[in-house]
Design a protein around this motif. Structure first.
Motif, PDB file in Angstrom:
ATOM      1  N   ASN A 270      29.184   5.067 -41.918  1.00  0.00           N
ATOM      2  CA  ASN A 270      30.334   5.489 -41.127  1.00  0.00           C
ATOM      3  C   ASN A 270      31.243   6.380 -41.988  1.00  0.00           C
ATOM      4  N   ARG A 271      32.226   6.996 -41.387  1.00  0.00           N
ATOM      5  CA  ARG A 271      33.201   7.812 -42.105  1.00  0.00           C
ATOM      6  C   ARG A 271      34.500   7.039 -42.317  1.00  0.00           C
ATOM      7  N   VAL A 272      35.402   7.595 -43.117  1.00  0.00           N
ATOM      8  CA  VAL A 272      36.755   7.068 -43.284  1.00  0.00           C
ATOM      9  C   VAL A 272      37.743   8.169 -42.912  1.00  0.00           C
ATOM     10  N   GLY A 273      39.043   7.827 -42.931  1.00  0.00           N
ATOM     11  CA  GLY A 273      40.081   8.823 -42.678  1.00  0.00           C
ATOM     12  C   GLY A 273      40.492   8.906 -41.216  1.00  0.00           C
ATOM     13  N   THR A 274      41.185   9.985 -40.887  1.00  0.00           N
ATOM     14  CA  THR A 274      41.695  10.220 -39.530  1.00  0.00           C
ATOM     15  C   THR A 274      41.180  11.558 -39.035  1.00  0.00           C
TER      16      THR A 274
ATOM     17  N   GLU B 294      22.077 -10.456 -43.905  1.00  0.00           N
ATOM     18  CA  GLU B 294      22.935 -10.684 -45.064  1.00  0.00           C
ATOM     19  C   GLU B 294      23.238  -9.349 -45.753  1.00  0.00           C
ATOM     20  N   PRO B 295      24.482  -9.160 -46.217  1.00  0.00           N
ATOM     21  CA  PRO B 295      24.848  -7.880 -46.821  1.00  0.00           C
ATOM     22  C   PRO B 295      24.226  -7.665 -48.198  1.00  0.00           C
ATOM     23  N   LEU B 296      23.679  -6.472 -48.390  1.00  0.00           N
ATOM     24  CA  LEU B 296      23.211  -6.024 -49.694  1.00  0.00           C
ATOM     25  C   LEU B 296      24.255  -5.134 -50.353  1.00  0.00           C
ATOM     26  N   ALA B 297      25.042  -4.456 -49.506  1.00  0.00           N
ATOM     27  CA  ALA B 297      26.136  -3.610 -49.989  1.00  0.00           C
ATOM     28  C   ALA B 297      27.136  -3.448 -48.867  1.00  0.00           C
ATOM     29  N   MET B 298      28.432  -3.483 -49.220  1.00  0.00           N
ATOM     30  CA  MET B 298      29.516  -3.263 -48.261  1.00  0.00           C
ATOM     31  C   MET B 298      30.484  -2.274 -48.894  1.00  0.00           C
ATOM     32  N   LEU B 299      30.733  -1.157 -48.194  1.00  0.00           N
ATOM     33  CA  LEU B 299      31.469  -0.061 -48.811  1.00  0.00           C
ATOM     34  C   LEU B 299      32.975  -0.069 -48.532  1.00  0.00           C
ATOM     35  N   ALA B 300      33.461  -1.036 -47.745  1.00  0.00           N
ATOM     36  CA  ALA B 300      34.895  -1.159 -47.459  1.00  0.00           C
ATOM     37  C   ALA B 300      35.455   0.130 -46.855  1.00  0.00           C
ATOM     38  N   SER B 301      36.687   0.533 -47.244  1.00  0.00           N
ATOM     39  CA  SER B 301      37.381   1.597 -46.507  1.00  0.00           C
ATOM     40  C   SER B 301      37.686   2.841 -47.330  1.00  0.00           C
ATOM     41  N   GLN B 302      37.114   2.966 -48.513  1.00  0.00           N
ATOM     42  CA  GLN B 302      37.397   4.127 -49.344  1.00  0.00           C
ATOM     43  C   GLN B 302      36.203   5.087 -49.344  1.00  0.00           C
ATOM     44  N   GLU B 303      36.469   6.328 -49.744  1.00  0.00           N
ATOM     45  CA  GLU B 303      35.376   7.266 -49.940  1.00  0.00           C
ATOM     46  C   GLU B 303      34.536   6.775 -51.110  1.00  0.00           C
ATOM     47  N   THR B 304      33.247   6.642 -50.890  1.00  0.00           N
ATOM     48  CA  THR B 304      32.387   6.134 -51.955  1.00  0.00           C
ATOM     49  C   THR B 304      30.931   6.401 -51.629  1.00  0.00           C
ATOM     50  N   GLU B 305      30.091   6.280 -52.654  1.00  0.00           N
ATOM     51  CA  GLU B 305      28.659   6.387 -52.476  1.00  0.00           C
ATOM     52  C   GLU B 305      28.026   5.146 -53.104  1.00  0.00           C
ATOM     53  N   LYS B 306      26.993   4.648 -52.458  1.00  0.00           N
ATOM     54  CA  LYS B 306      26.340   3.445 -52.961  1.00  0.00           C
ATOM     55  C   LYS B 306      24.835   3.570 -52.784  1.00  0.00           C
TER      56      LYS B 306
ATOM     57  N   ALA C  55      38.221   2.571 -36.362  1.00  0.00           N
ATOM     58  CA  ALA C  55      38.684   1.314 -36.949  1.00  0.00           C
ATOM     59  C   ALA C  55      39.036   0.278 -35.894  1.00  0.00           C
ATOM     60  N   ARG C  56      39.509   0.712 -34.746  1.00  0.00           N
ATOM     61  CA  ARG C  56      39.928  -0.231 -33.697  1.00  0.00           C
ATOM     62  C   ARG C  56      38.752  -1.074 -33.185  1.00  0.00           C
ATOM     63  N   ARG C  57      37.527  -0.619 -33.410  1.00  0.00           N
ATOM     64  CA  ARG C  57      36.347  -1.373 -32.974  1.00  0.00           C
ATOM     65  C   ARG C  57      35.486  -1.796 -34.176  1.00  0.00           C
ATOM     66  N   ALA C  58      36.130  -2.020 -35.301  1.00  0.00           N
ATOM     67  CA  ALA C  58      35.415  -2.379 -36.536  1.00  0.00           C
ATOM     68  C   ALA C  58      34.660  -3.699 -36.405  1.00  0.00           C
ATOM     69  N   HIS C  59      35.236  -4.659 -35.688  1.00  0.00           N
ATOM     70  CA  HIS C  59      34.563  -5.956 -35.536  1.00  0.00           C
ATOM     71  C   HIS C  59      33.239  -5.784 -34.806  1.00  0.00           C
TER      72      HIS C  59
ATOM     73  N   GLY D 242      43.443  12.035 -33.955  1.00  0.00           N
ATOM     74  CA  GLY D 242      44.299  10.930 -34.378  1.00  0.00           C
ATOM     75  C   GLY D 242      43.595   9.592 -34.486  1.00  0.00           C
ATOM     76  N   LEU D 243      42.280   9.558 -34.337  1.00  0.00           N
ATOM     77  CA  LEU D 243      41.533   8.313 -34.455  1.00  0.00           C
ATOM     78  C   LEU D 243      41.324   7.968 -35.926  1.00  0.00           C
ATOM     79  N   GLU D 244      41.539   6.705 -36.258  1.00  0.00           N
ATOM     80  CA  GLU D 244      41.381   6.245 -37.627  1.00  0.00           C
ATOM     81  C   GLU D 244      40.014   5.588 -37.812  1.00  0.00           C
ATOM     82  N   TYR D 245      39.439   5.820 -38.986  1.00  0.00           N
ATOM     83  CA  TYR D 245      38.132   5.263 -39.337  1.00  0.00           C
ATOM     84  C   TYR D 245      38.260   4.554 -40.667  1.00  0.00           C
ATOM     85  N   ARG D 246      37.706   3.359 -40.749  1.00  0.00           N
ATOM     86  CA  ARG D 246      37.851   2.611 -41.997  1.00  0.00           C
ATOM     87  C   ARG D 246      36.513   2.404 -42.719  1.00  0.00           C
ATOM     88  N   GLY D 247      35.510   3.146 -42.317  1.00  0.00           N
ATOM     89  CA  GLY D 247      34.238   3.068 -43.027  1.00  0.00           C
ATOM     90  C   GLY D 247      33.445   1.837 -42.688  1.00  0.00           C
ATOM     91  N   ASP D 248      33.503   0.845 -43.573  1.00  0.00           N
ATOM     92  CA  ASP D 248      32.706  -0.375 -43.418  1.00  0.00           C
ATOM     93  C   ASP D 248      31.216  -0.077 -43.360  1.00  0.00           C
TER      94      ASP D 248
END
Length: 265
Positions: A199-203, A222-234, A174-178, A207-213
């Motif tokens: 990408n993955r989510v969780g820790t 241009e984005p066709l789908a953005m999965l944000a930070s939760q567990e999900t399938e698209k 997550a620290r390098r999400a940008h 101790g490294l945190e992952y926010r998906g994206d």
């Protein structure tokens, strides 16, 4: 190569990973894949999806053991091309190996080229020396692994071997999400291709945190789908006709510099 199918459907599977627990991770992904809203032509899992991004090479598997066989099983059950990476032991060395497994059990593979030295990956694993392109249902895919994203030369869409989809499996903190989101967009624009980043989510156990994206981008970035930070399938549907039309109308790749990548091994 199978007959062209239009459009192509790609399932992005973003999950929290059970640290260094192969059995739990394979069970998790089996459930998530079974829960997909519709069949997919391609199923994409994160980097080291069976363990998390670990330097514990004791967890590395020989080829055609637990994780390889699981990927073959899932590919057969879903009739999809299944893509993901995991730690492999071969010839006394260890590799972060990406597999593209077809429903008939055949597969192609490539090893992560750029090893993440800040995480000491280069001290534990051996870098790959070849870039892979995979043909599937009338499309050509170029799958790469995480840190490879920072090296545009390795991903360059060459006229001698052009691809349609650039695909990254990752454990990107997550620290390098940008950087993750910016570089994925850049790869789509400069290579005039669809880009998928899973990408993955969780820790993790360090101790490294992952926010998906996790994201699917078109050839304009241009984005066709953005999965944000939760567990999900698209599942994302992409059009080859639209891609080829855009390339014909704006043929920037025709002016690209011609070069050859020479890999020292």
């Amino acid at each position: 190569m199978q007959d062209h199918k239009e459009p192509l459907s790609i399932a992005l599977v973003q999950a929290d990973l059970h640290w260094e627990n192969v059995t739990a991770n394979l069970a998790t992904f089996e459930e998530k894949i079974a829960a997909l809203a519709e069949p997919a032509d391609v199923i994409v899992l994160p980097e080291m999806f069976n363990t998390g991004f670990t330097m514990n090479t004791a967890l590395a598997e020989p080829m055609n053991l637990t994780t390889t066989r699981w990927m073959k099983q899932v590919a057969a059950q879903t009739n999809a091309l299944v893509i993901g990476s995991f730690a492999v032991k071969e010839g006394g060395k260890f590799f972060n190996r990406l597999l593209c497994v077809r429903p008939d059990g055949t597969y192609t593979q490539s090893d992560k080229r750029h090893l993440f030295r800040m995480g000491e990956e280069n001290d534990h694993y051996t870098a790959g020396s070849t870039r892979l392109t995979v043909e599937w249902k009338g499309w050509k895919l170029c799958p790469l692994v995480c840190y490879d994203l920072r090296f545009p030369v390795w991903a360059r869409n060459l006229q001698s071997d052009p691809y349609d989809i650039l695909l990254y499996v990752a454990n990107w903190p997550a620290r390098r999400a940008h950087a993750w989101s910016t570089l994925l967009q850049a790869r789509a624009i400069e290579n005039q291709c669809y880009v998928m980043g899973v990408n993955r989510v969780g820790t993790d156990g360090n101790g490294l945190e992952y926010r998906g994206d996790s994201v699917a981008l078109d050839y304009l970035g241009e984005p066709l789908a953005m999965l944000a930070s939760q567990e999900t399938e698209k599942i994302v549907h992409i059009s080859k006709d639209e891609l080829l039309t855009y390339r014909r109308n704006f043929p920037a790749l025709s002016d690209a510099d011609d070069f050859e990548i020479i890999v020292e091994v």
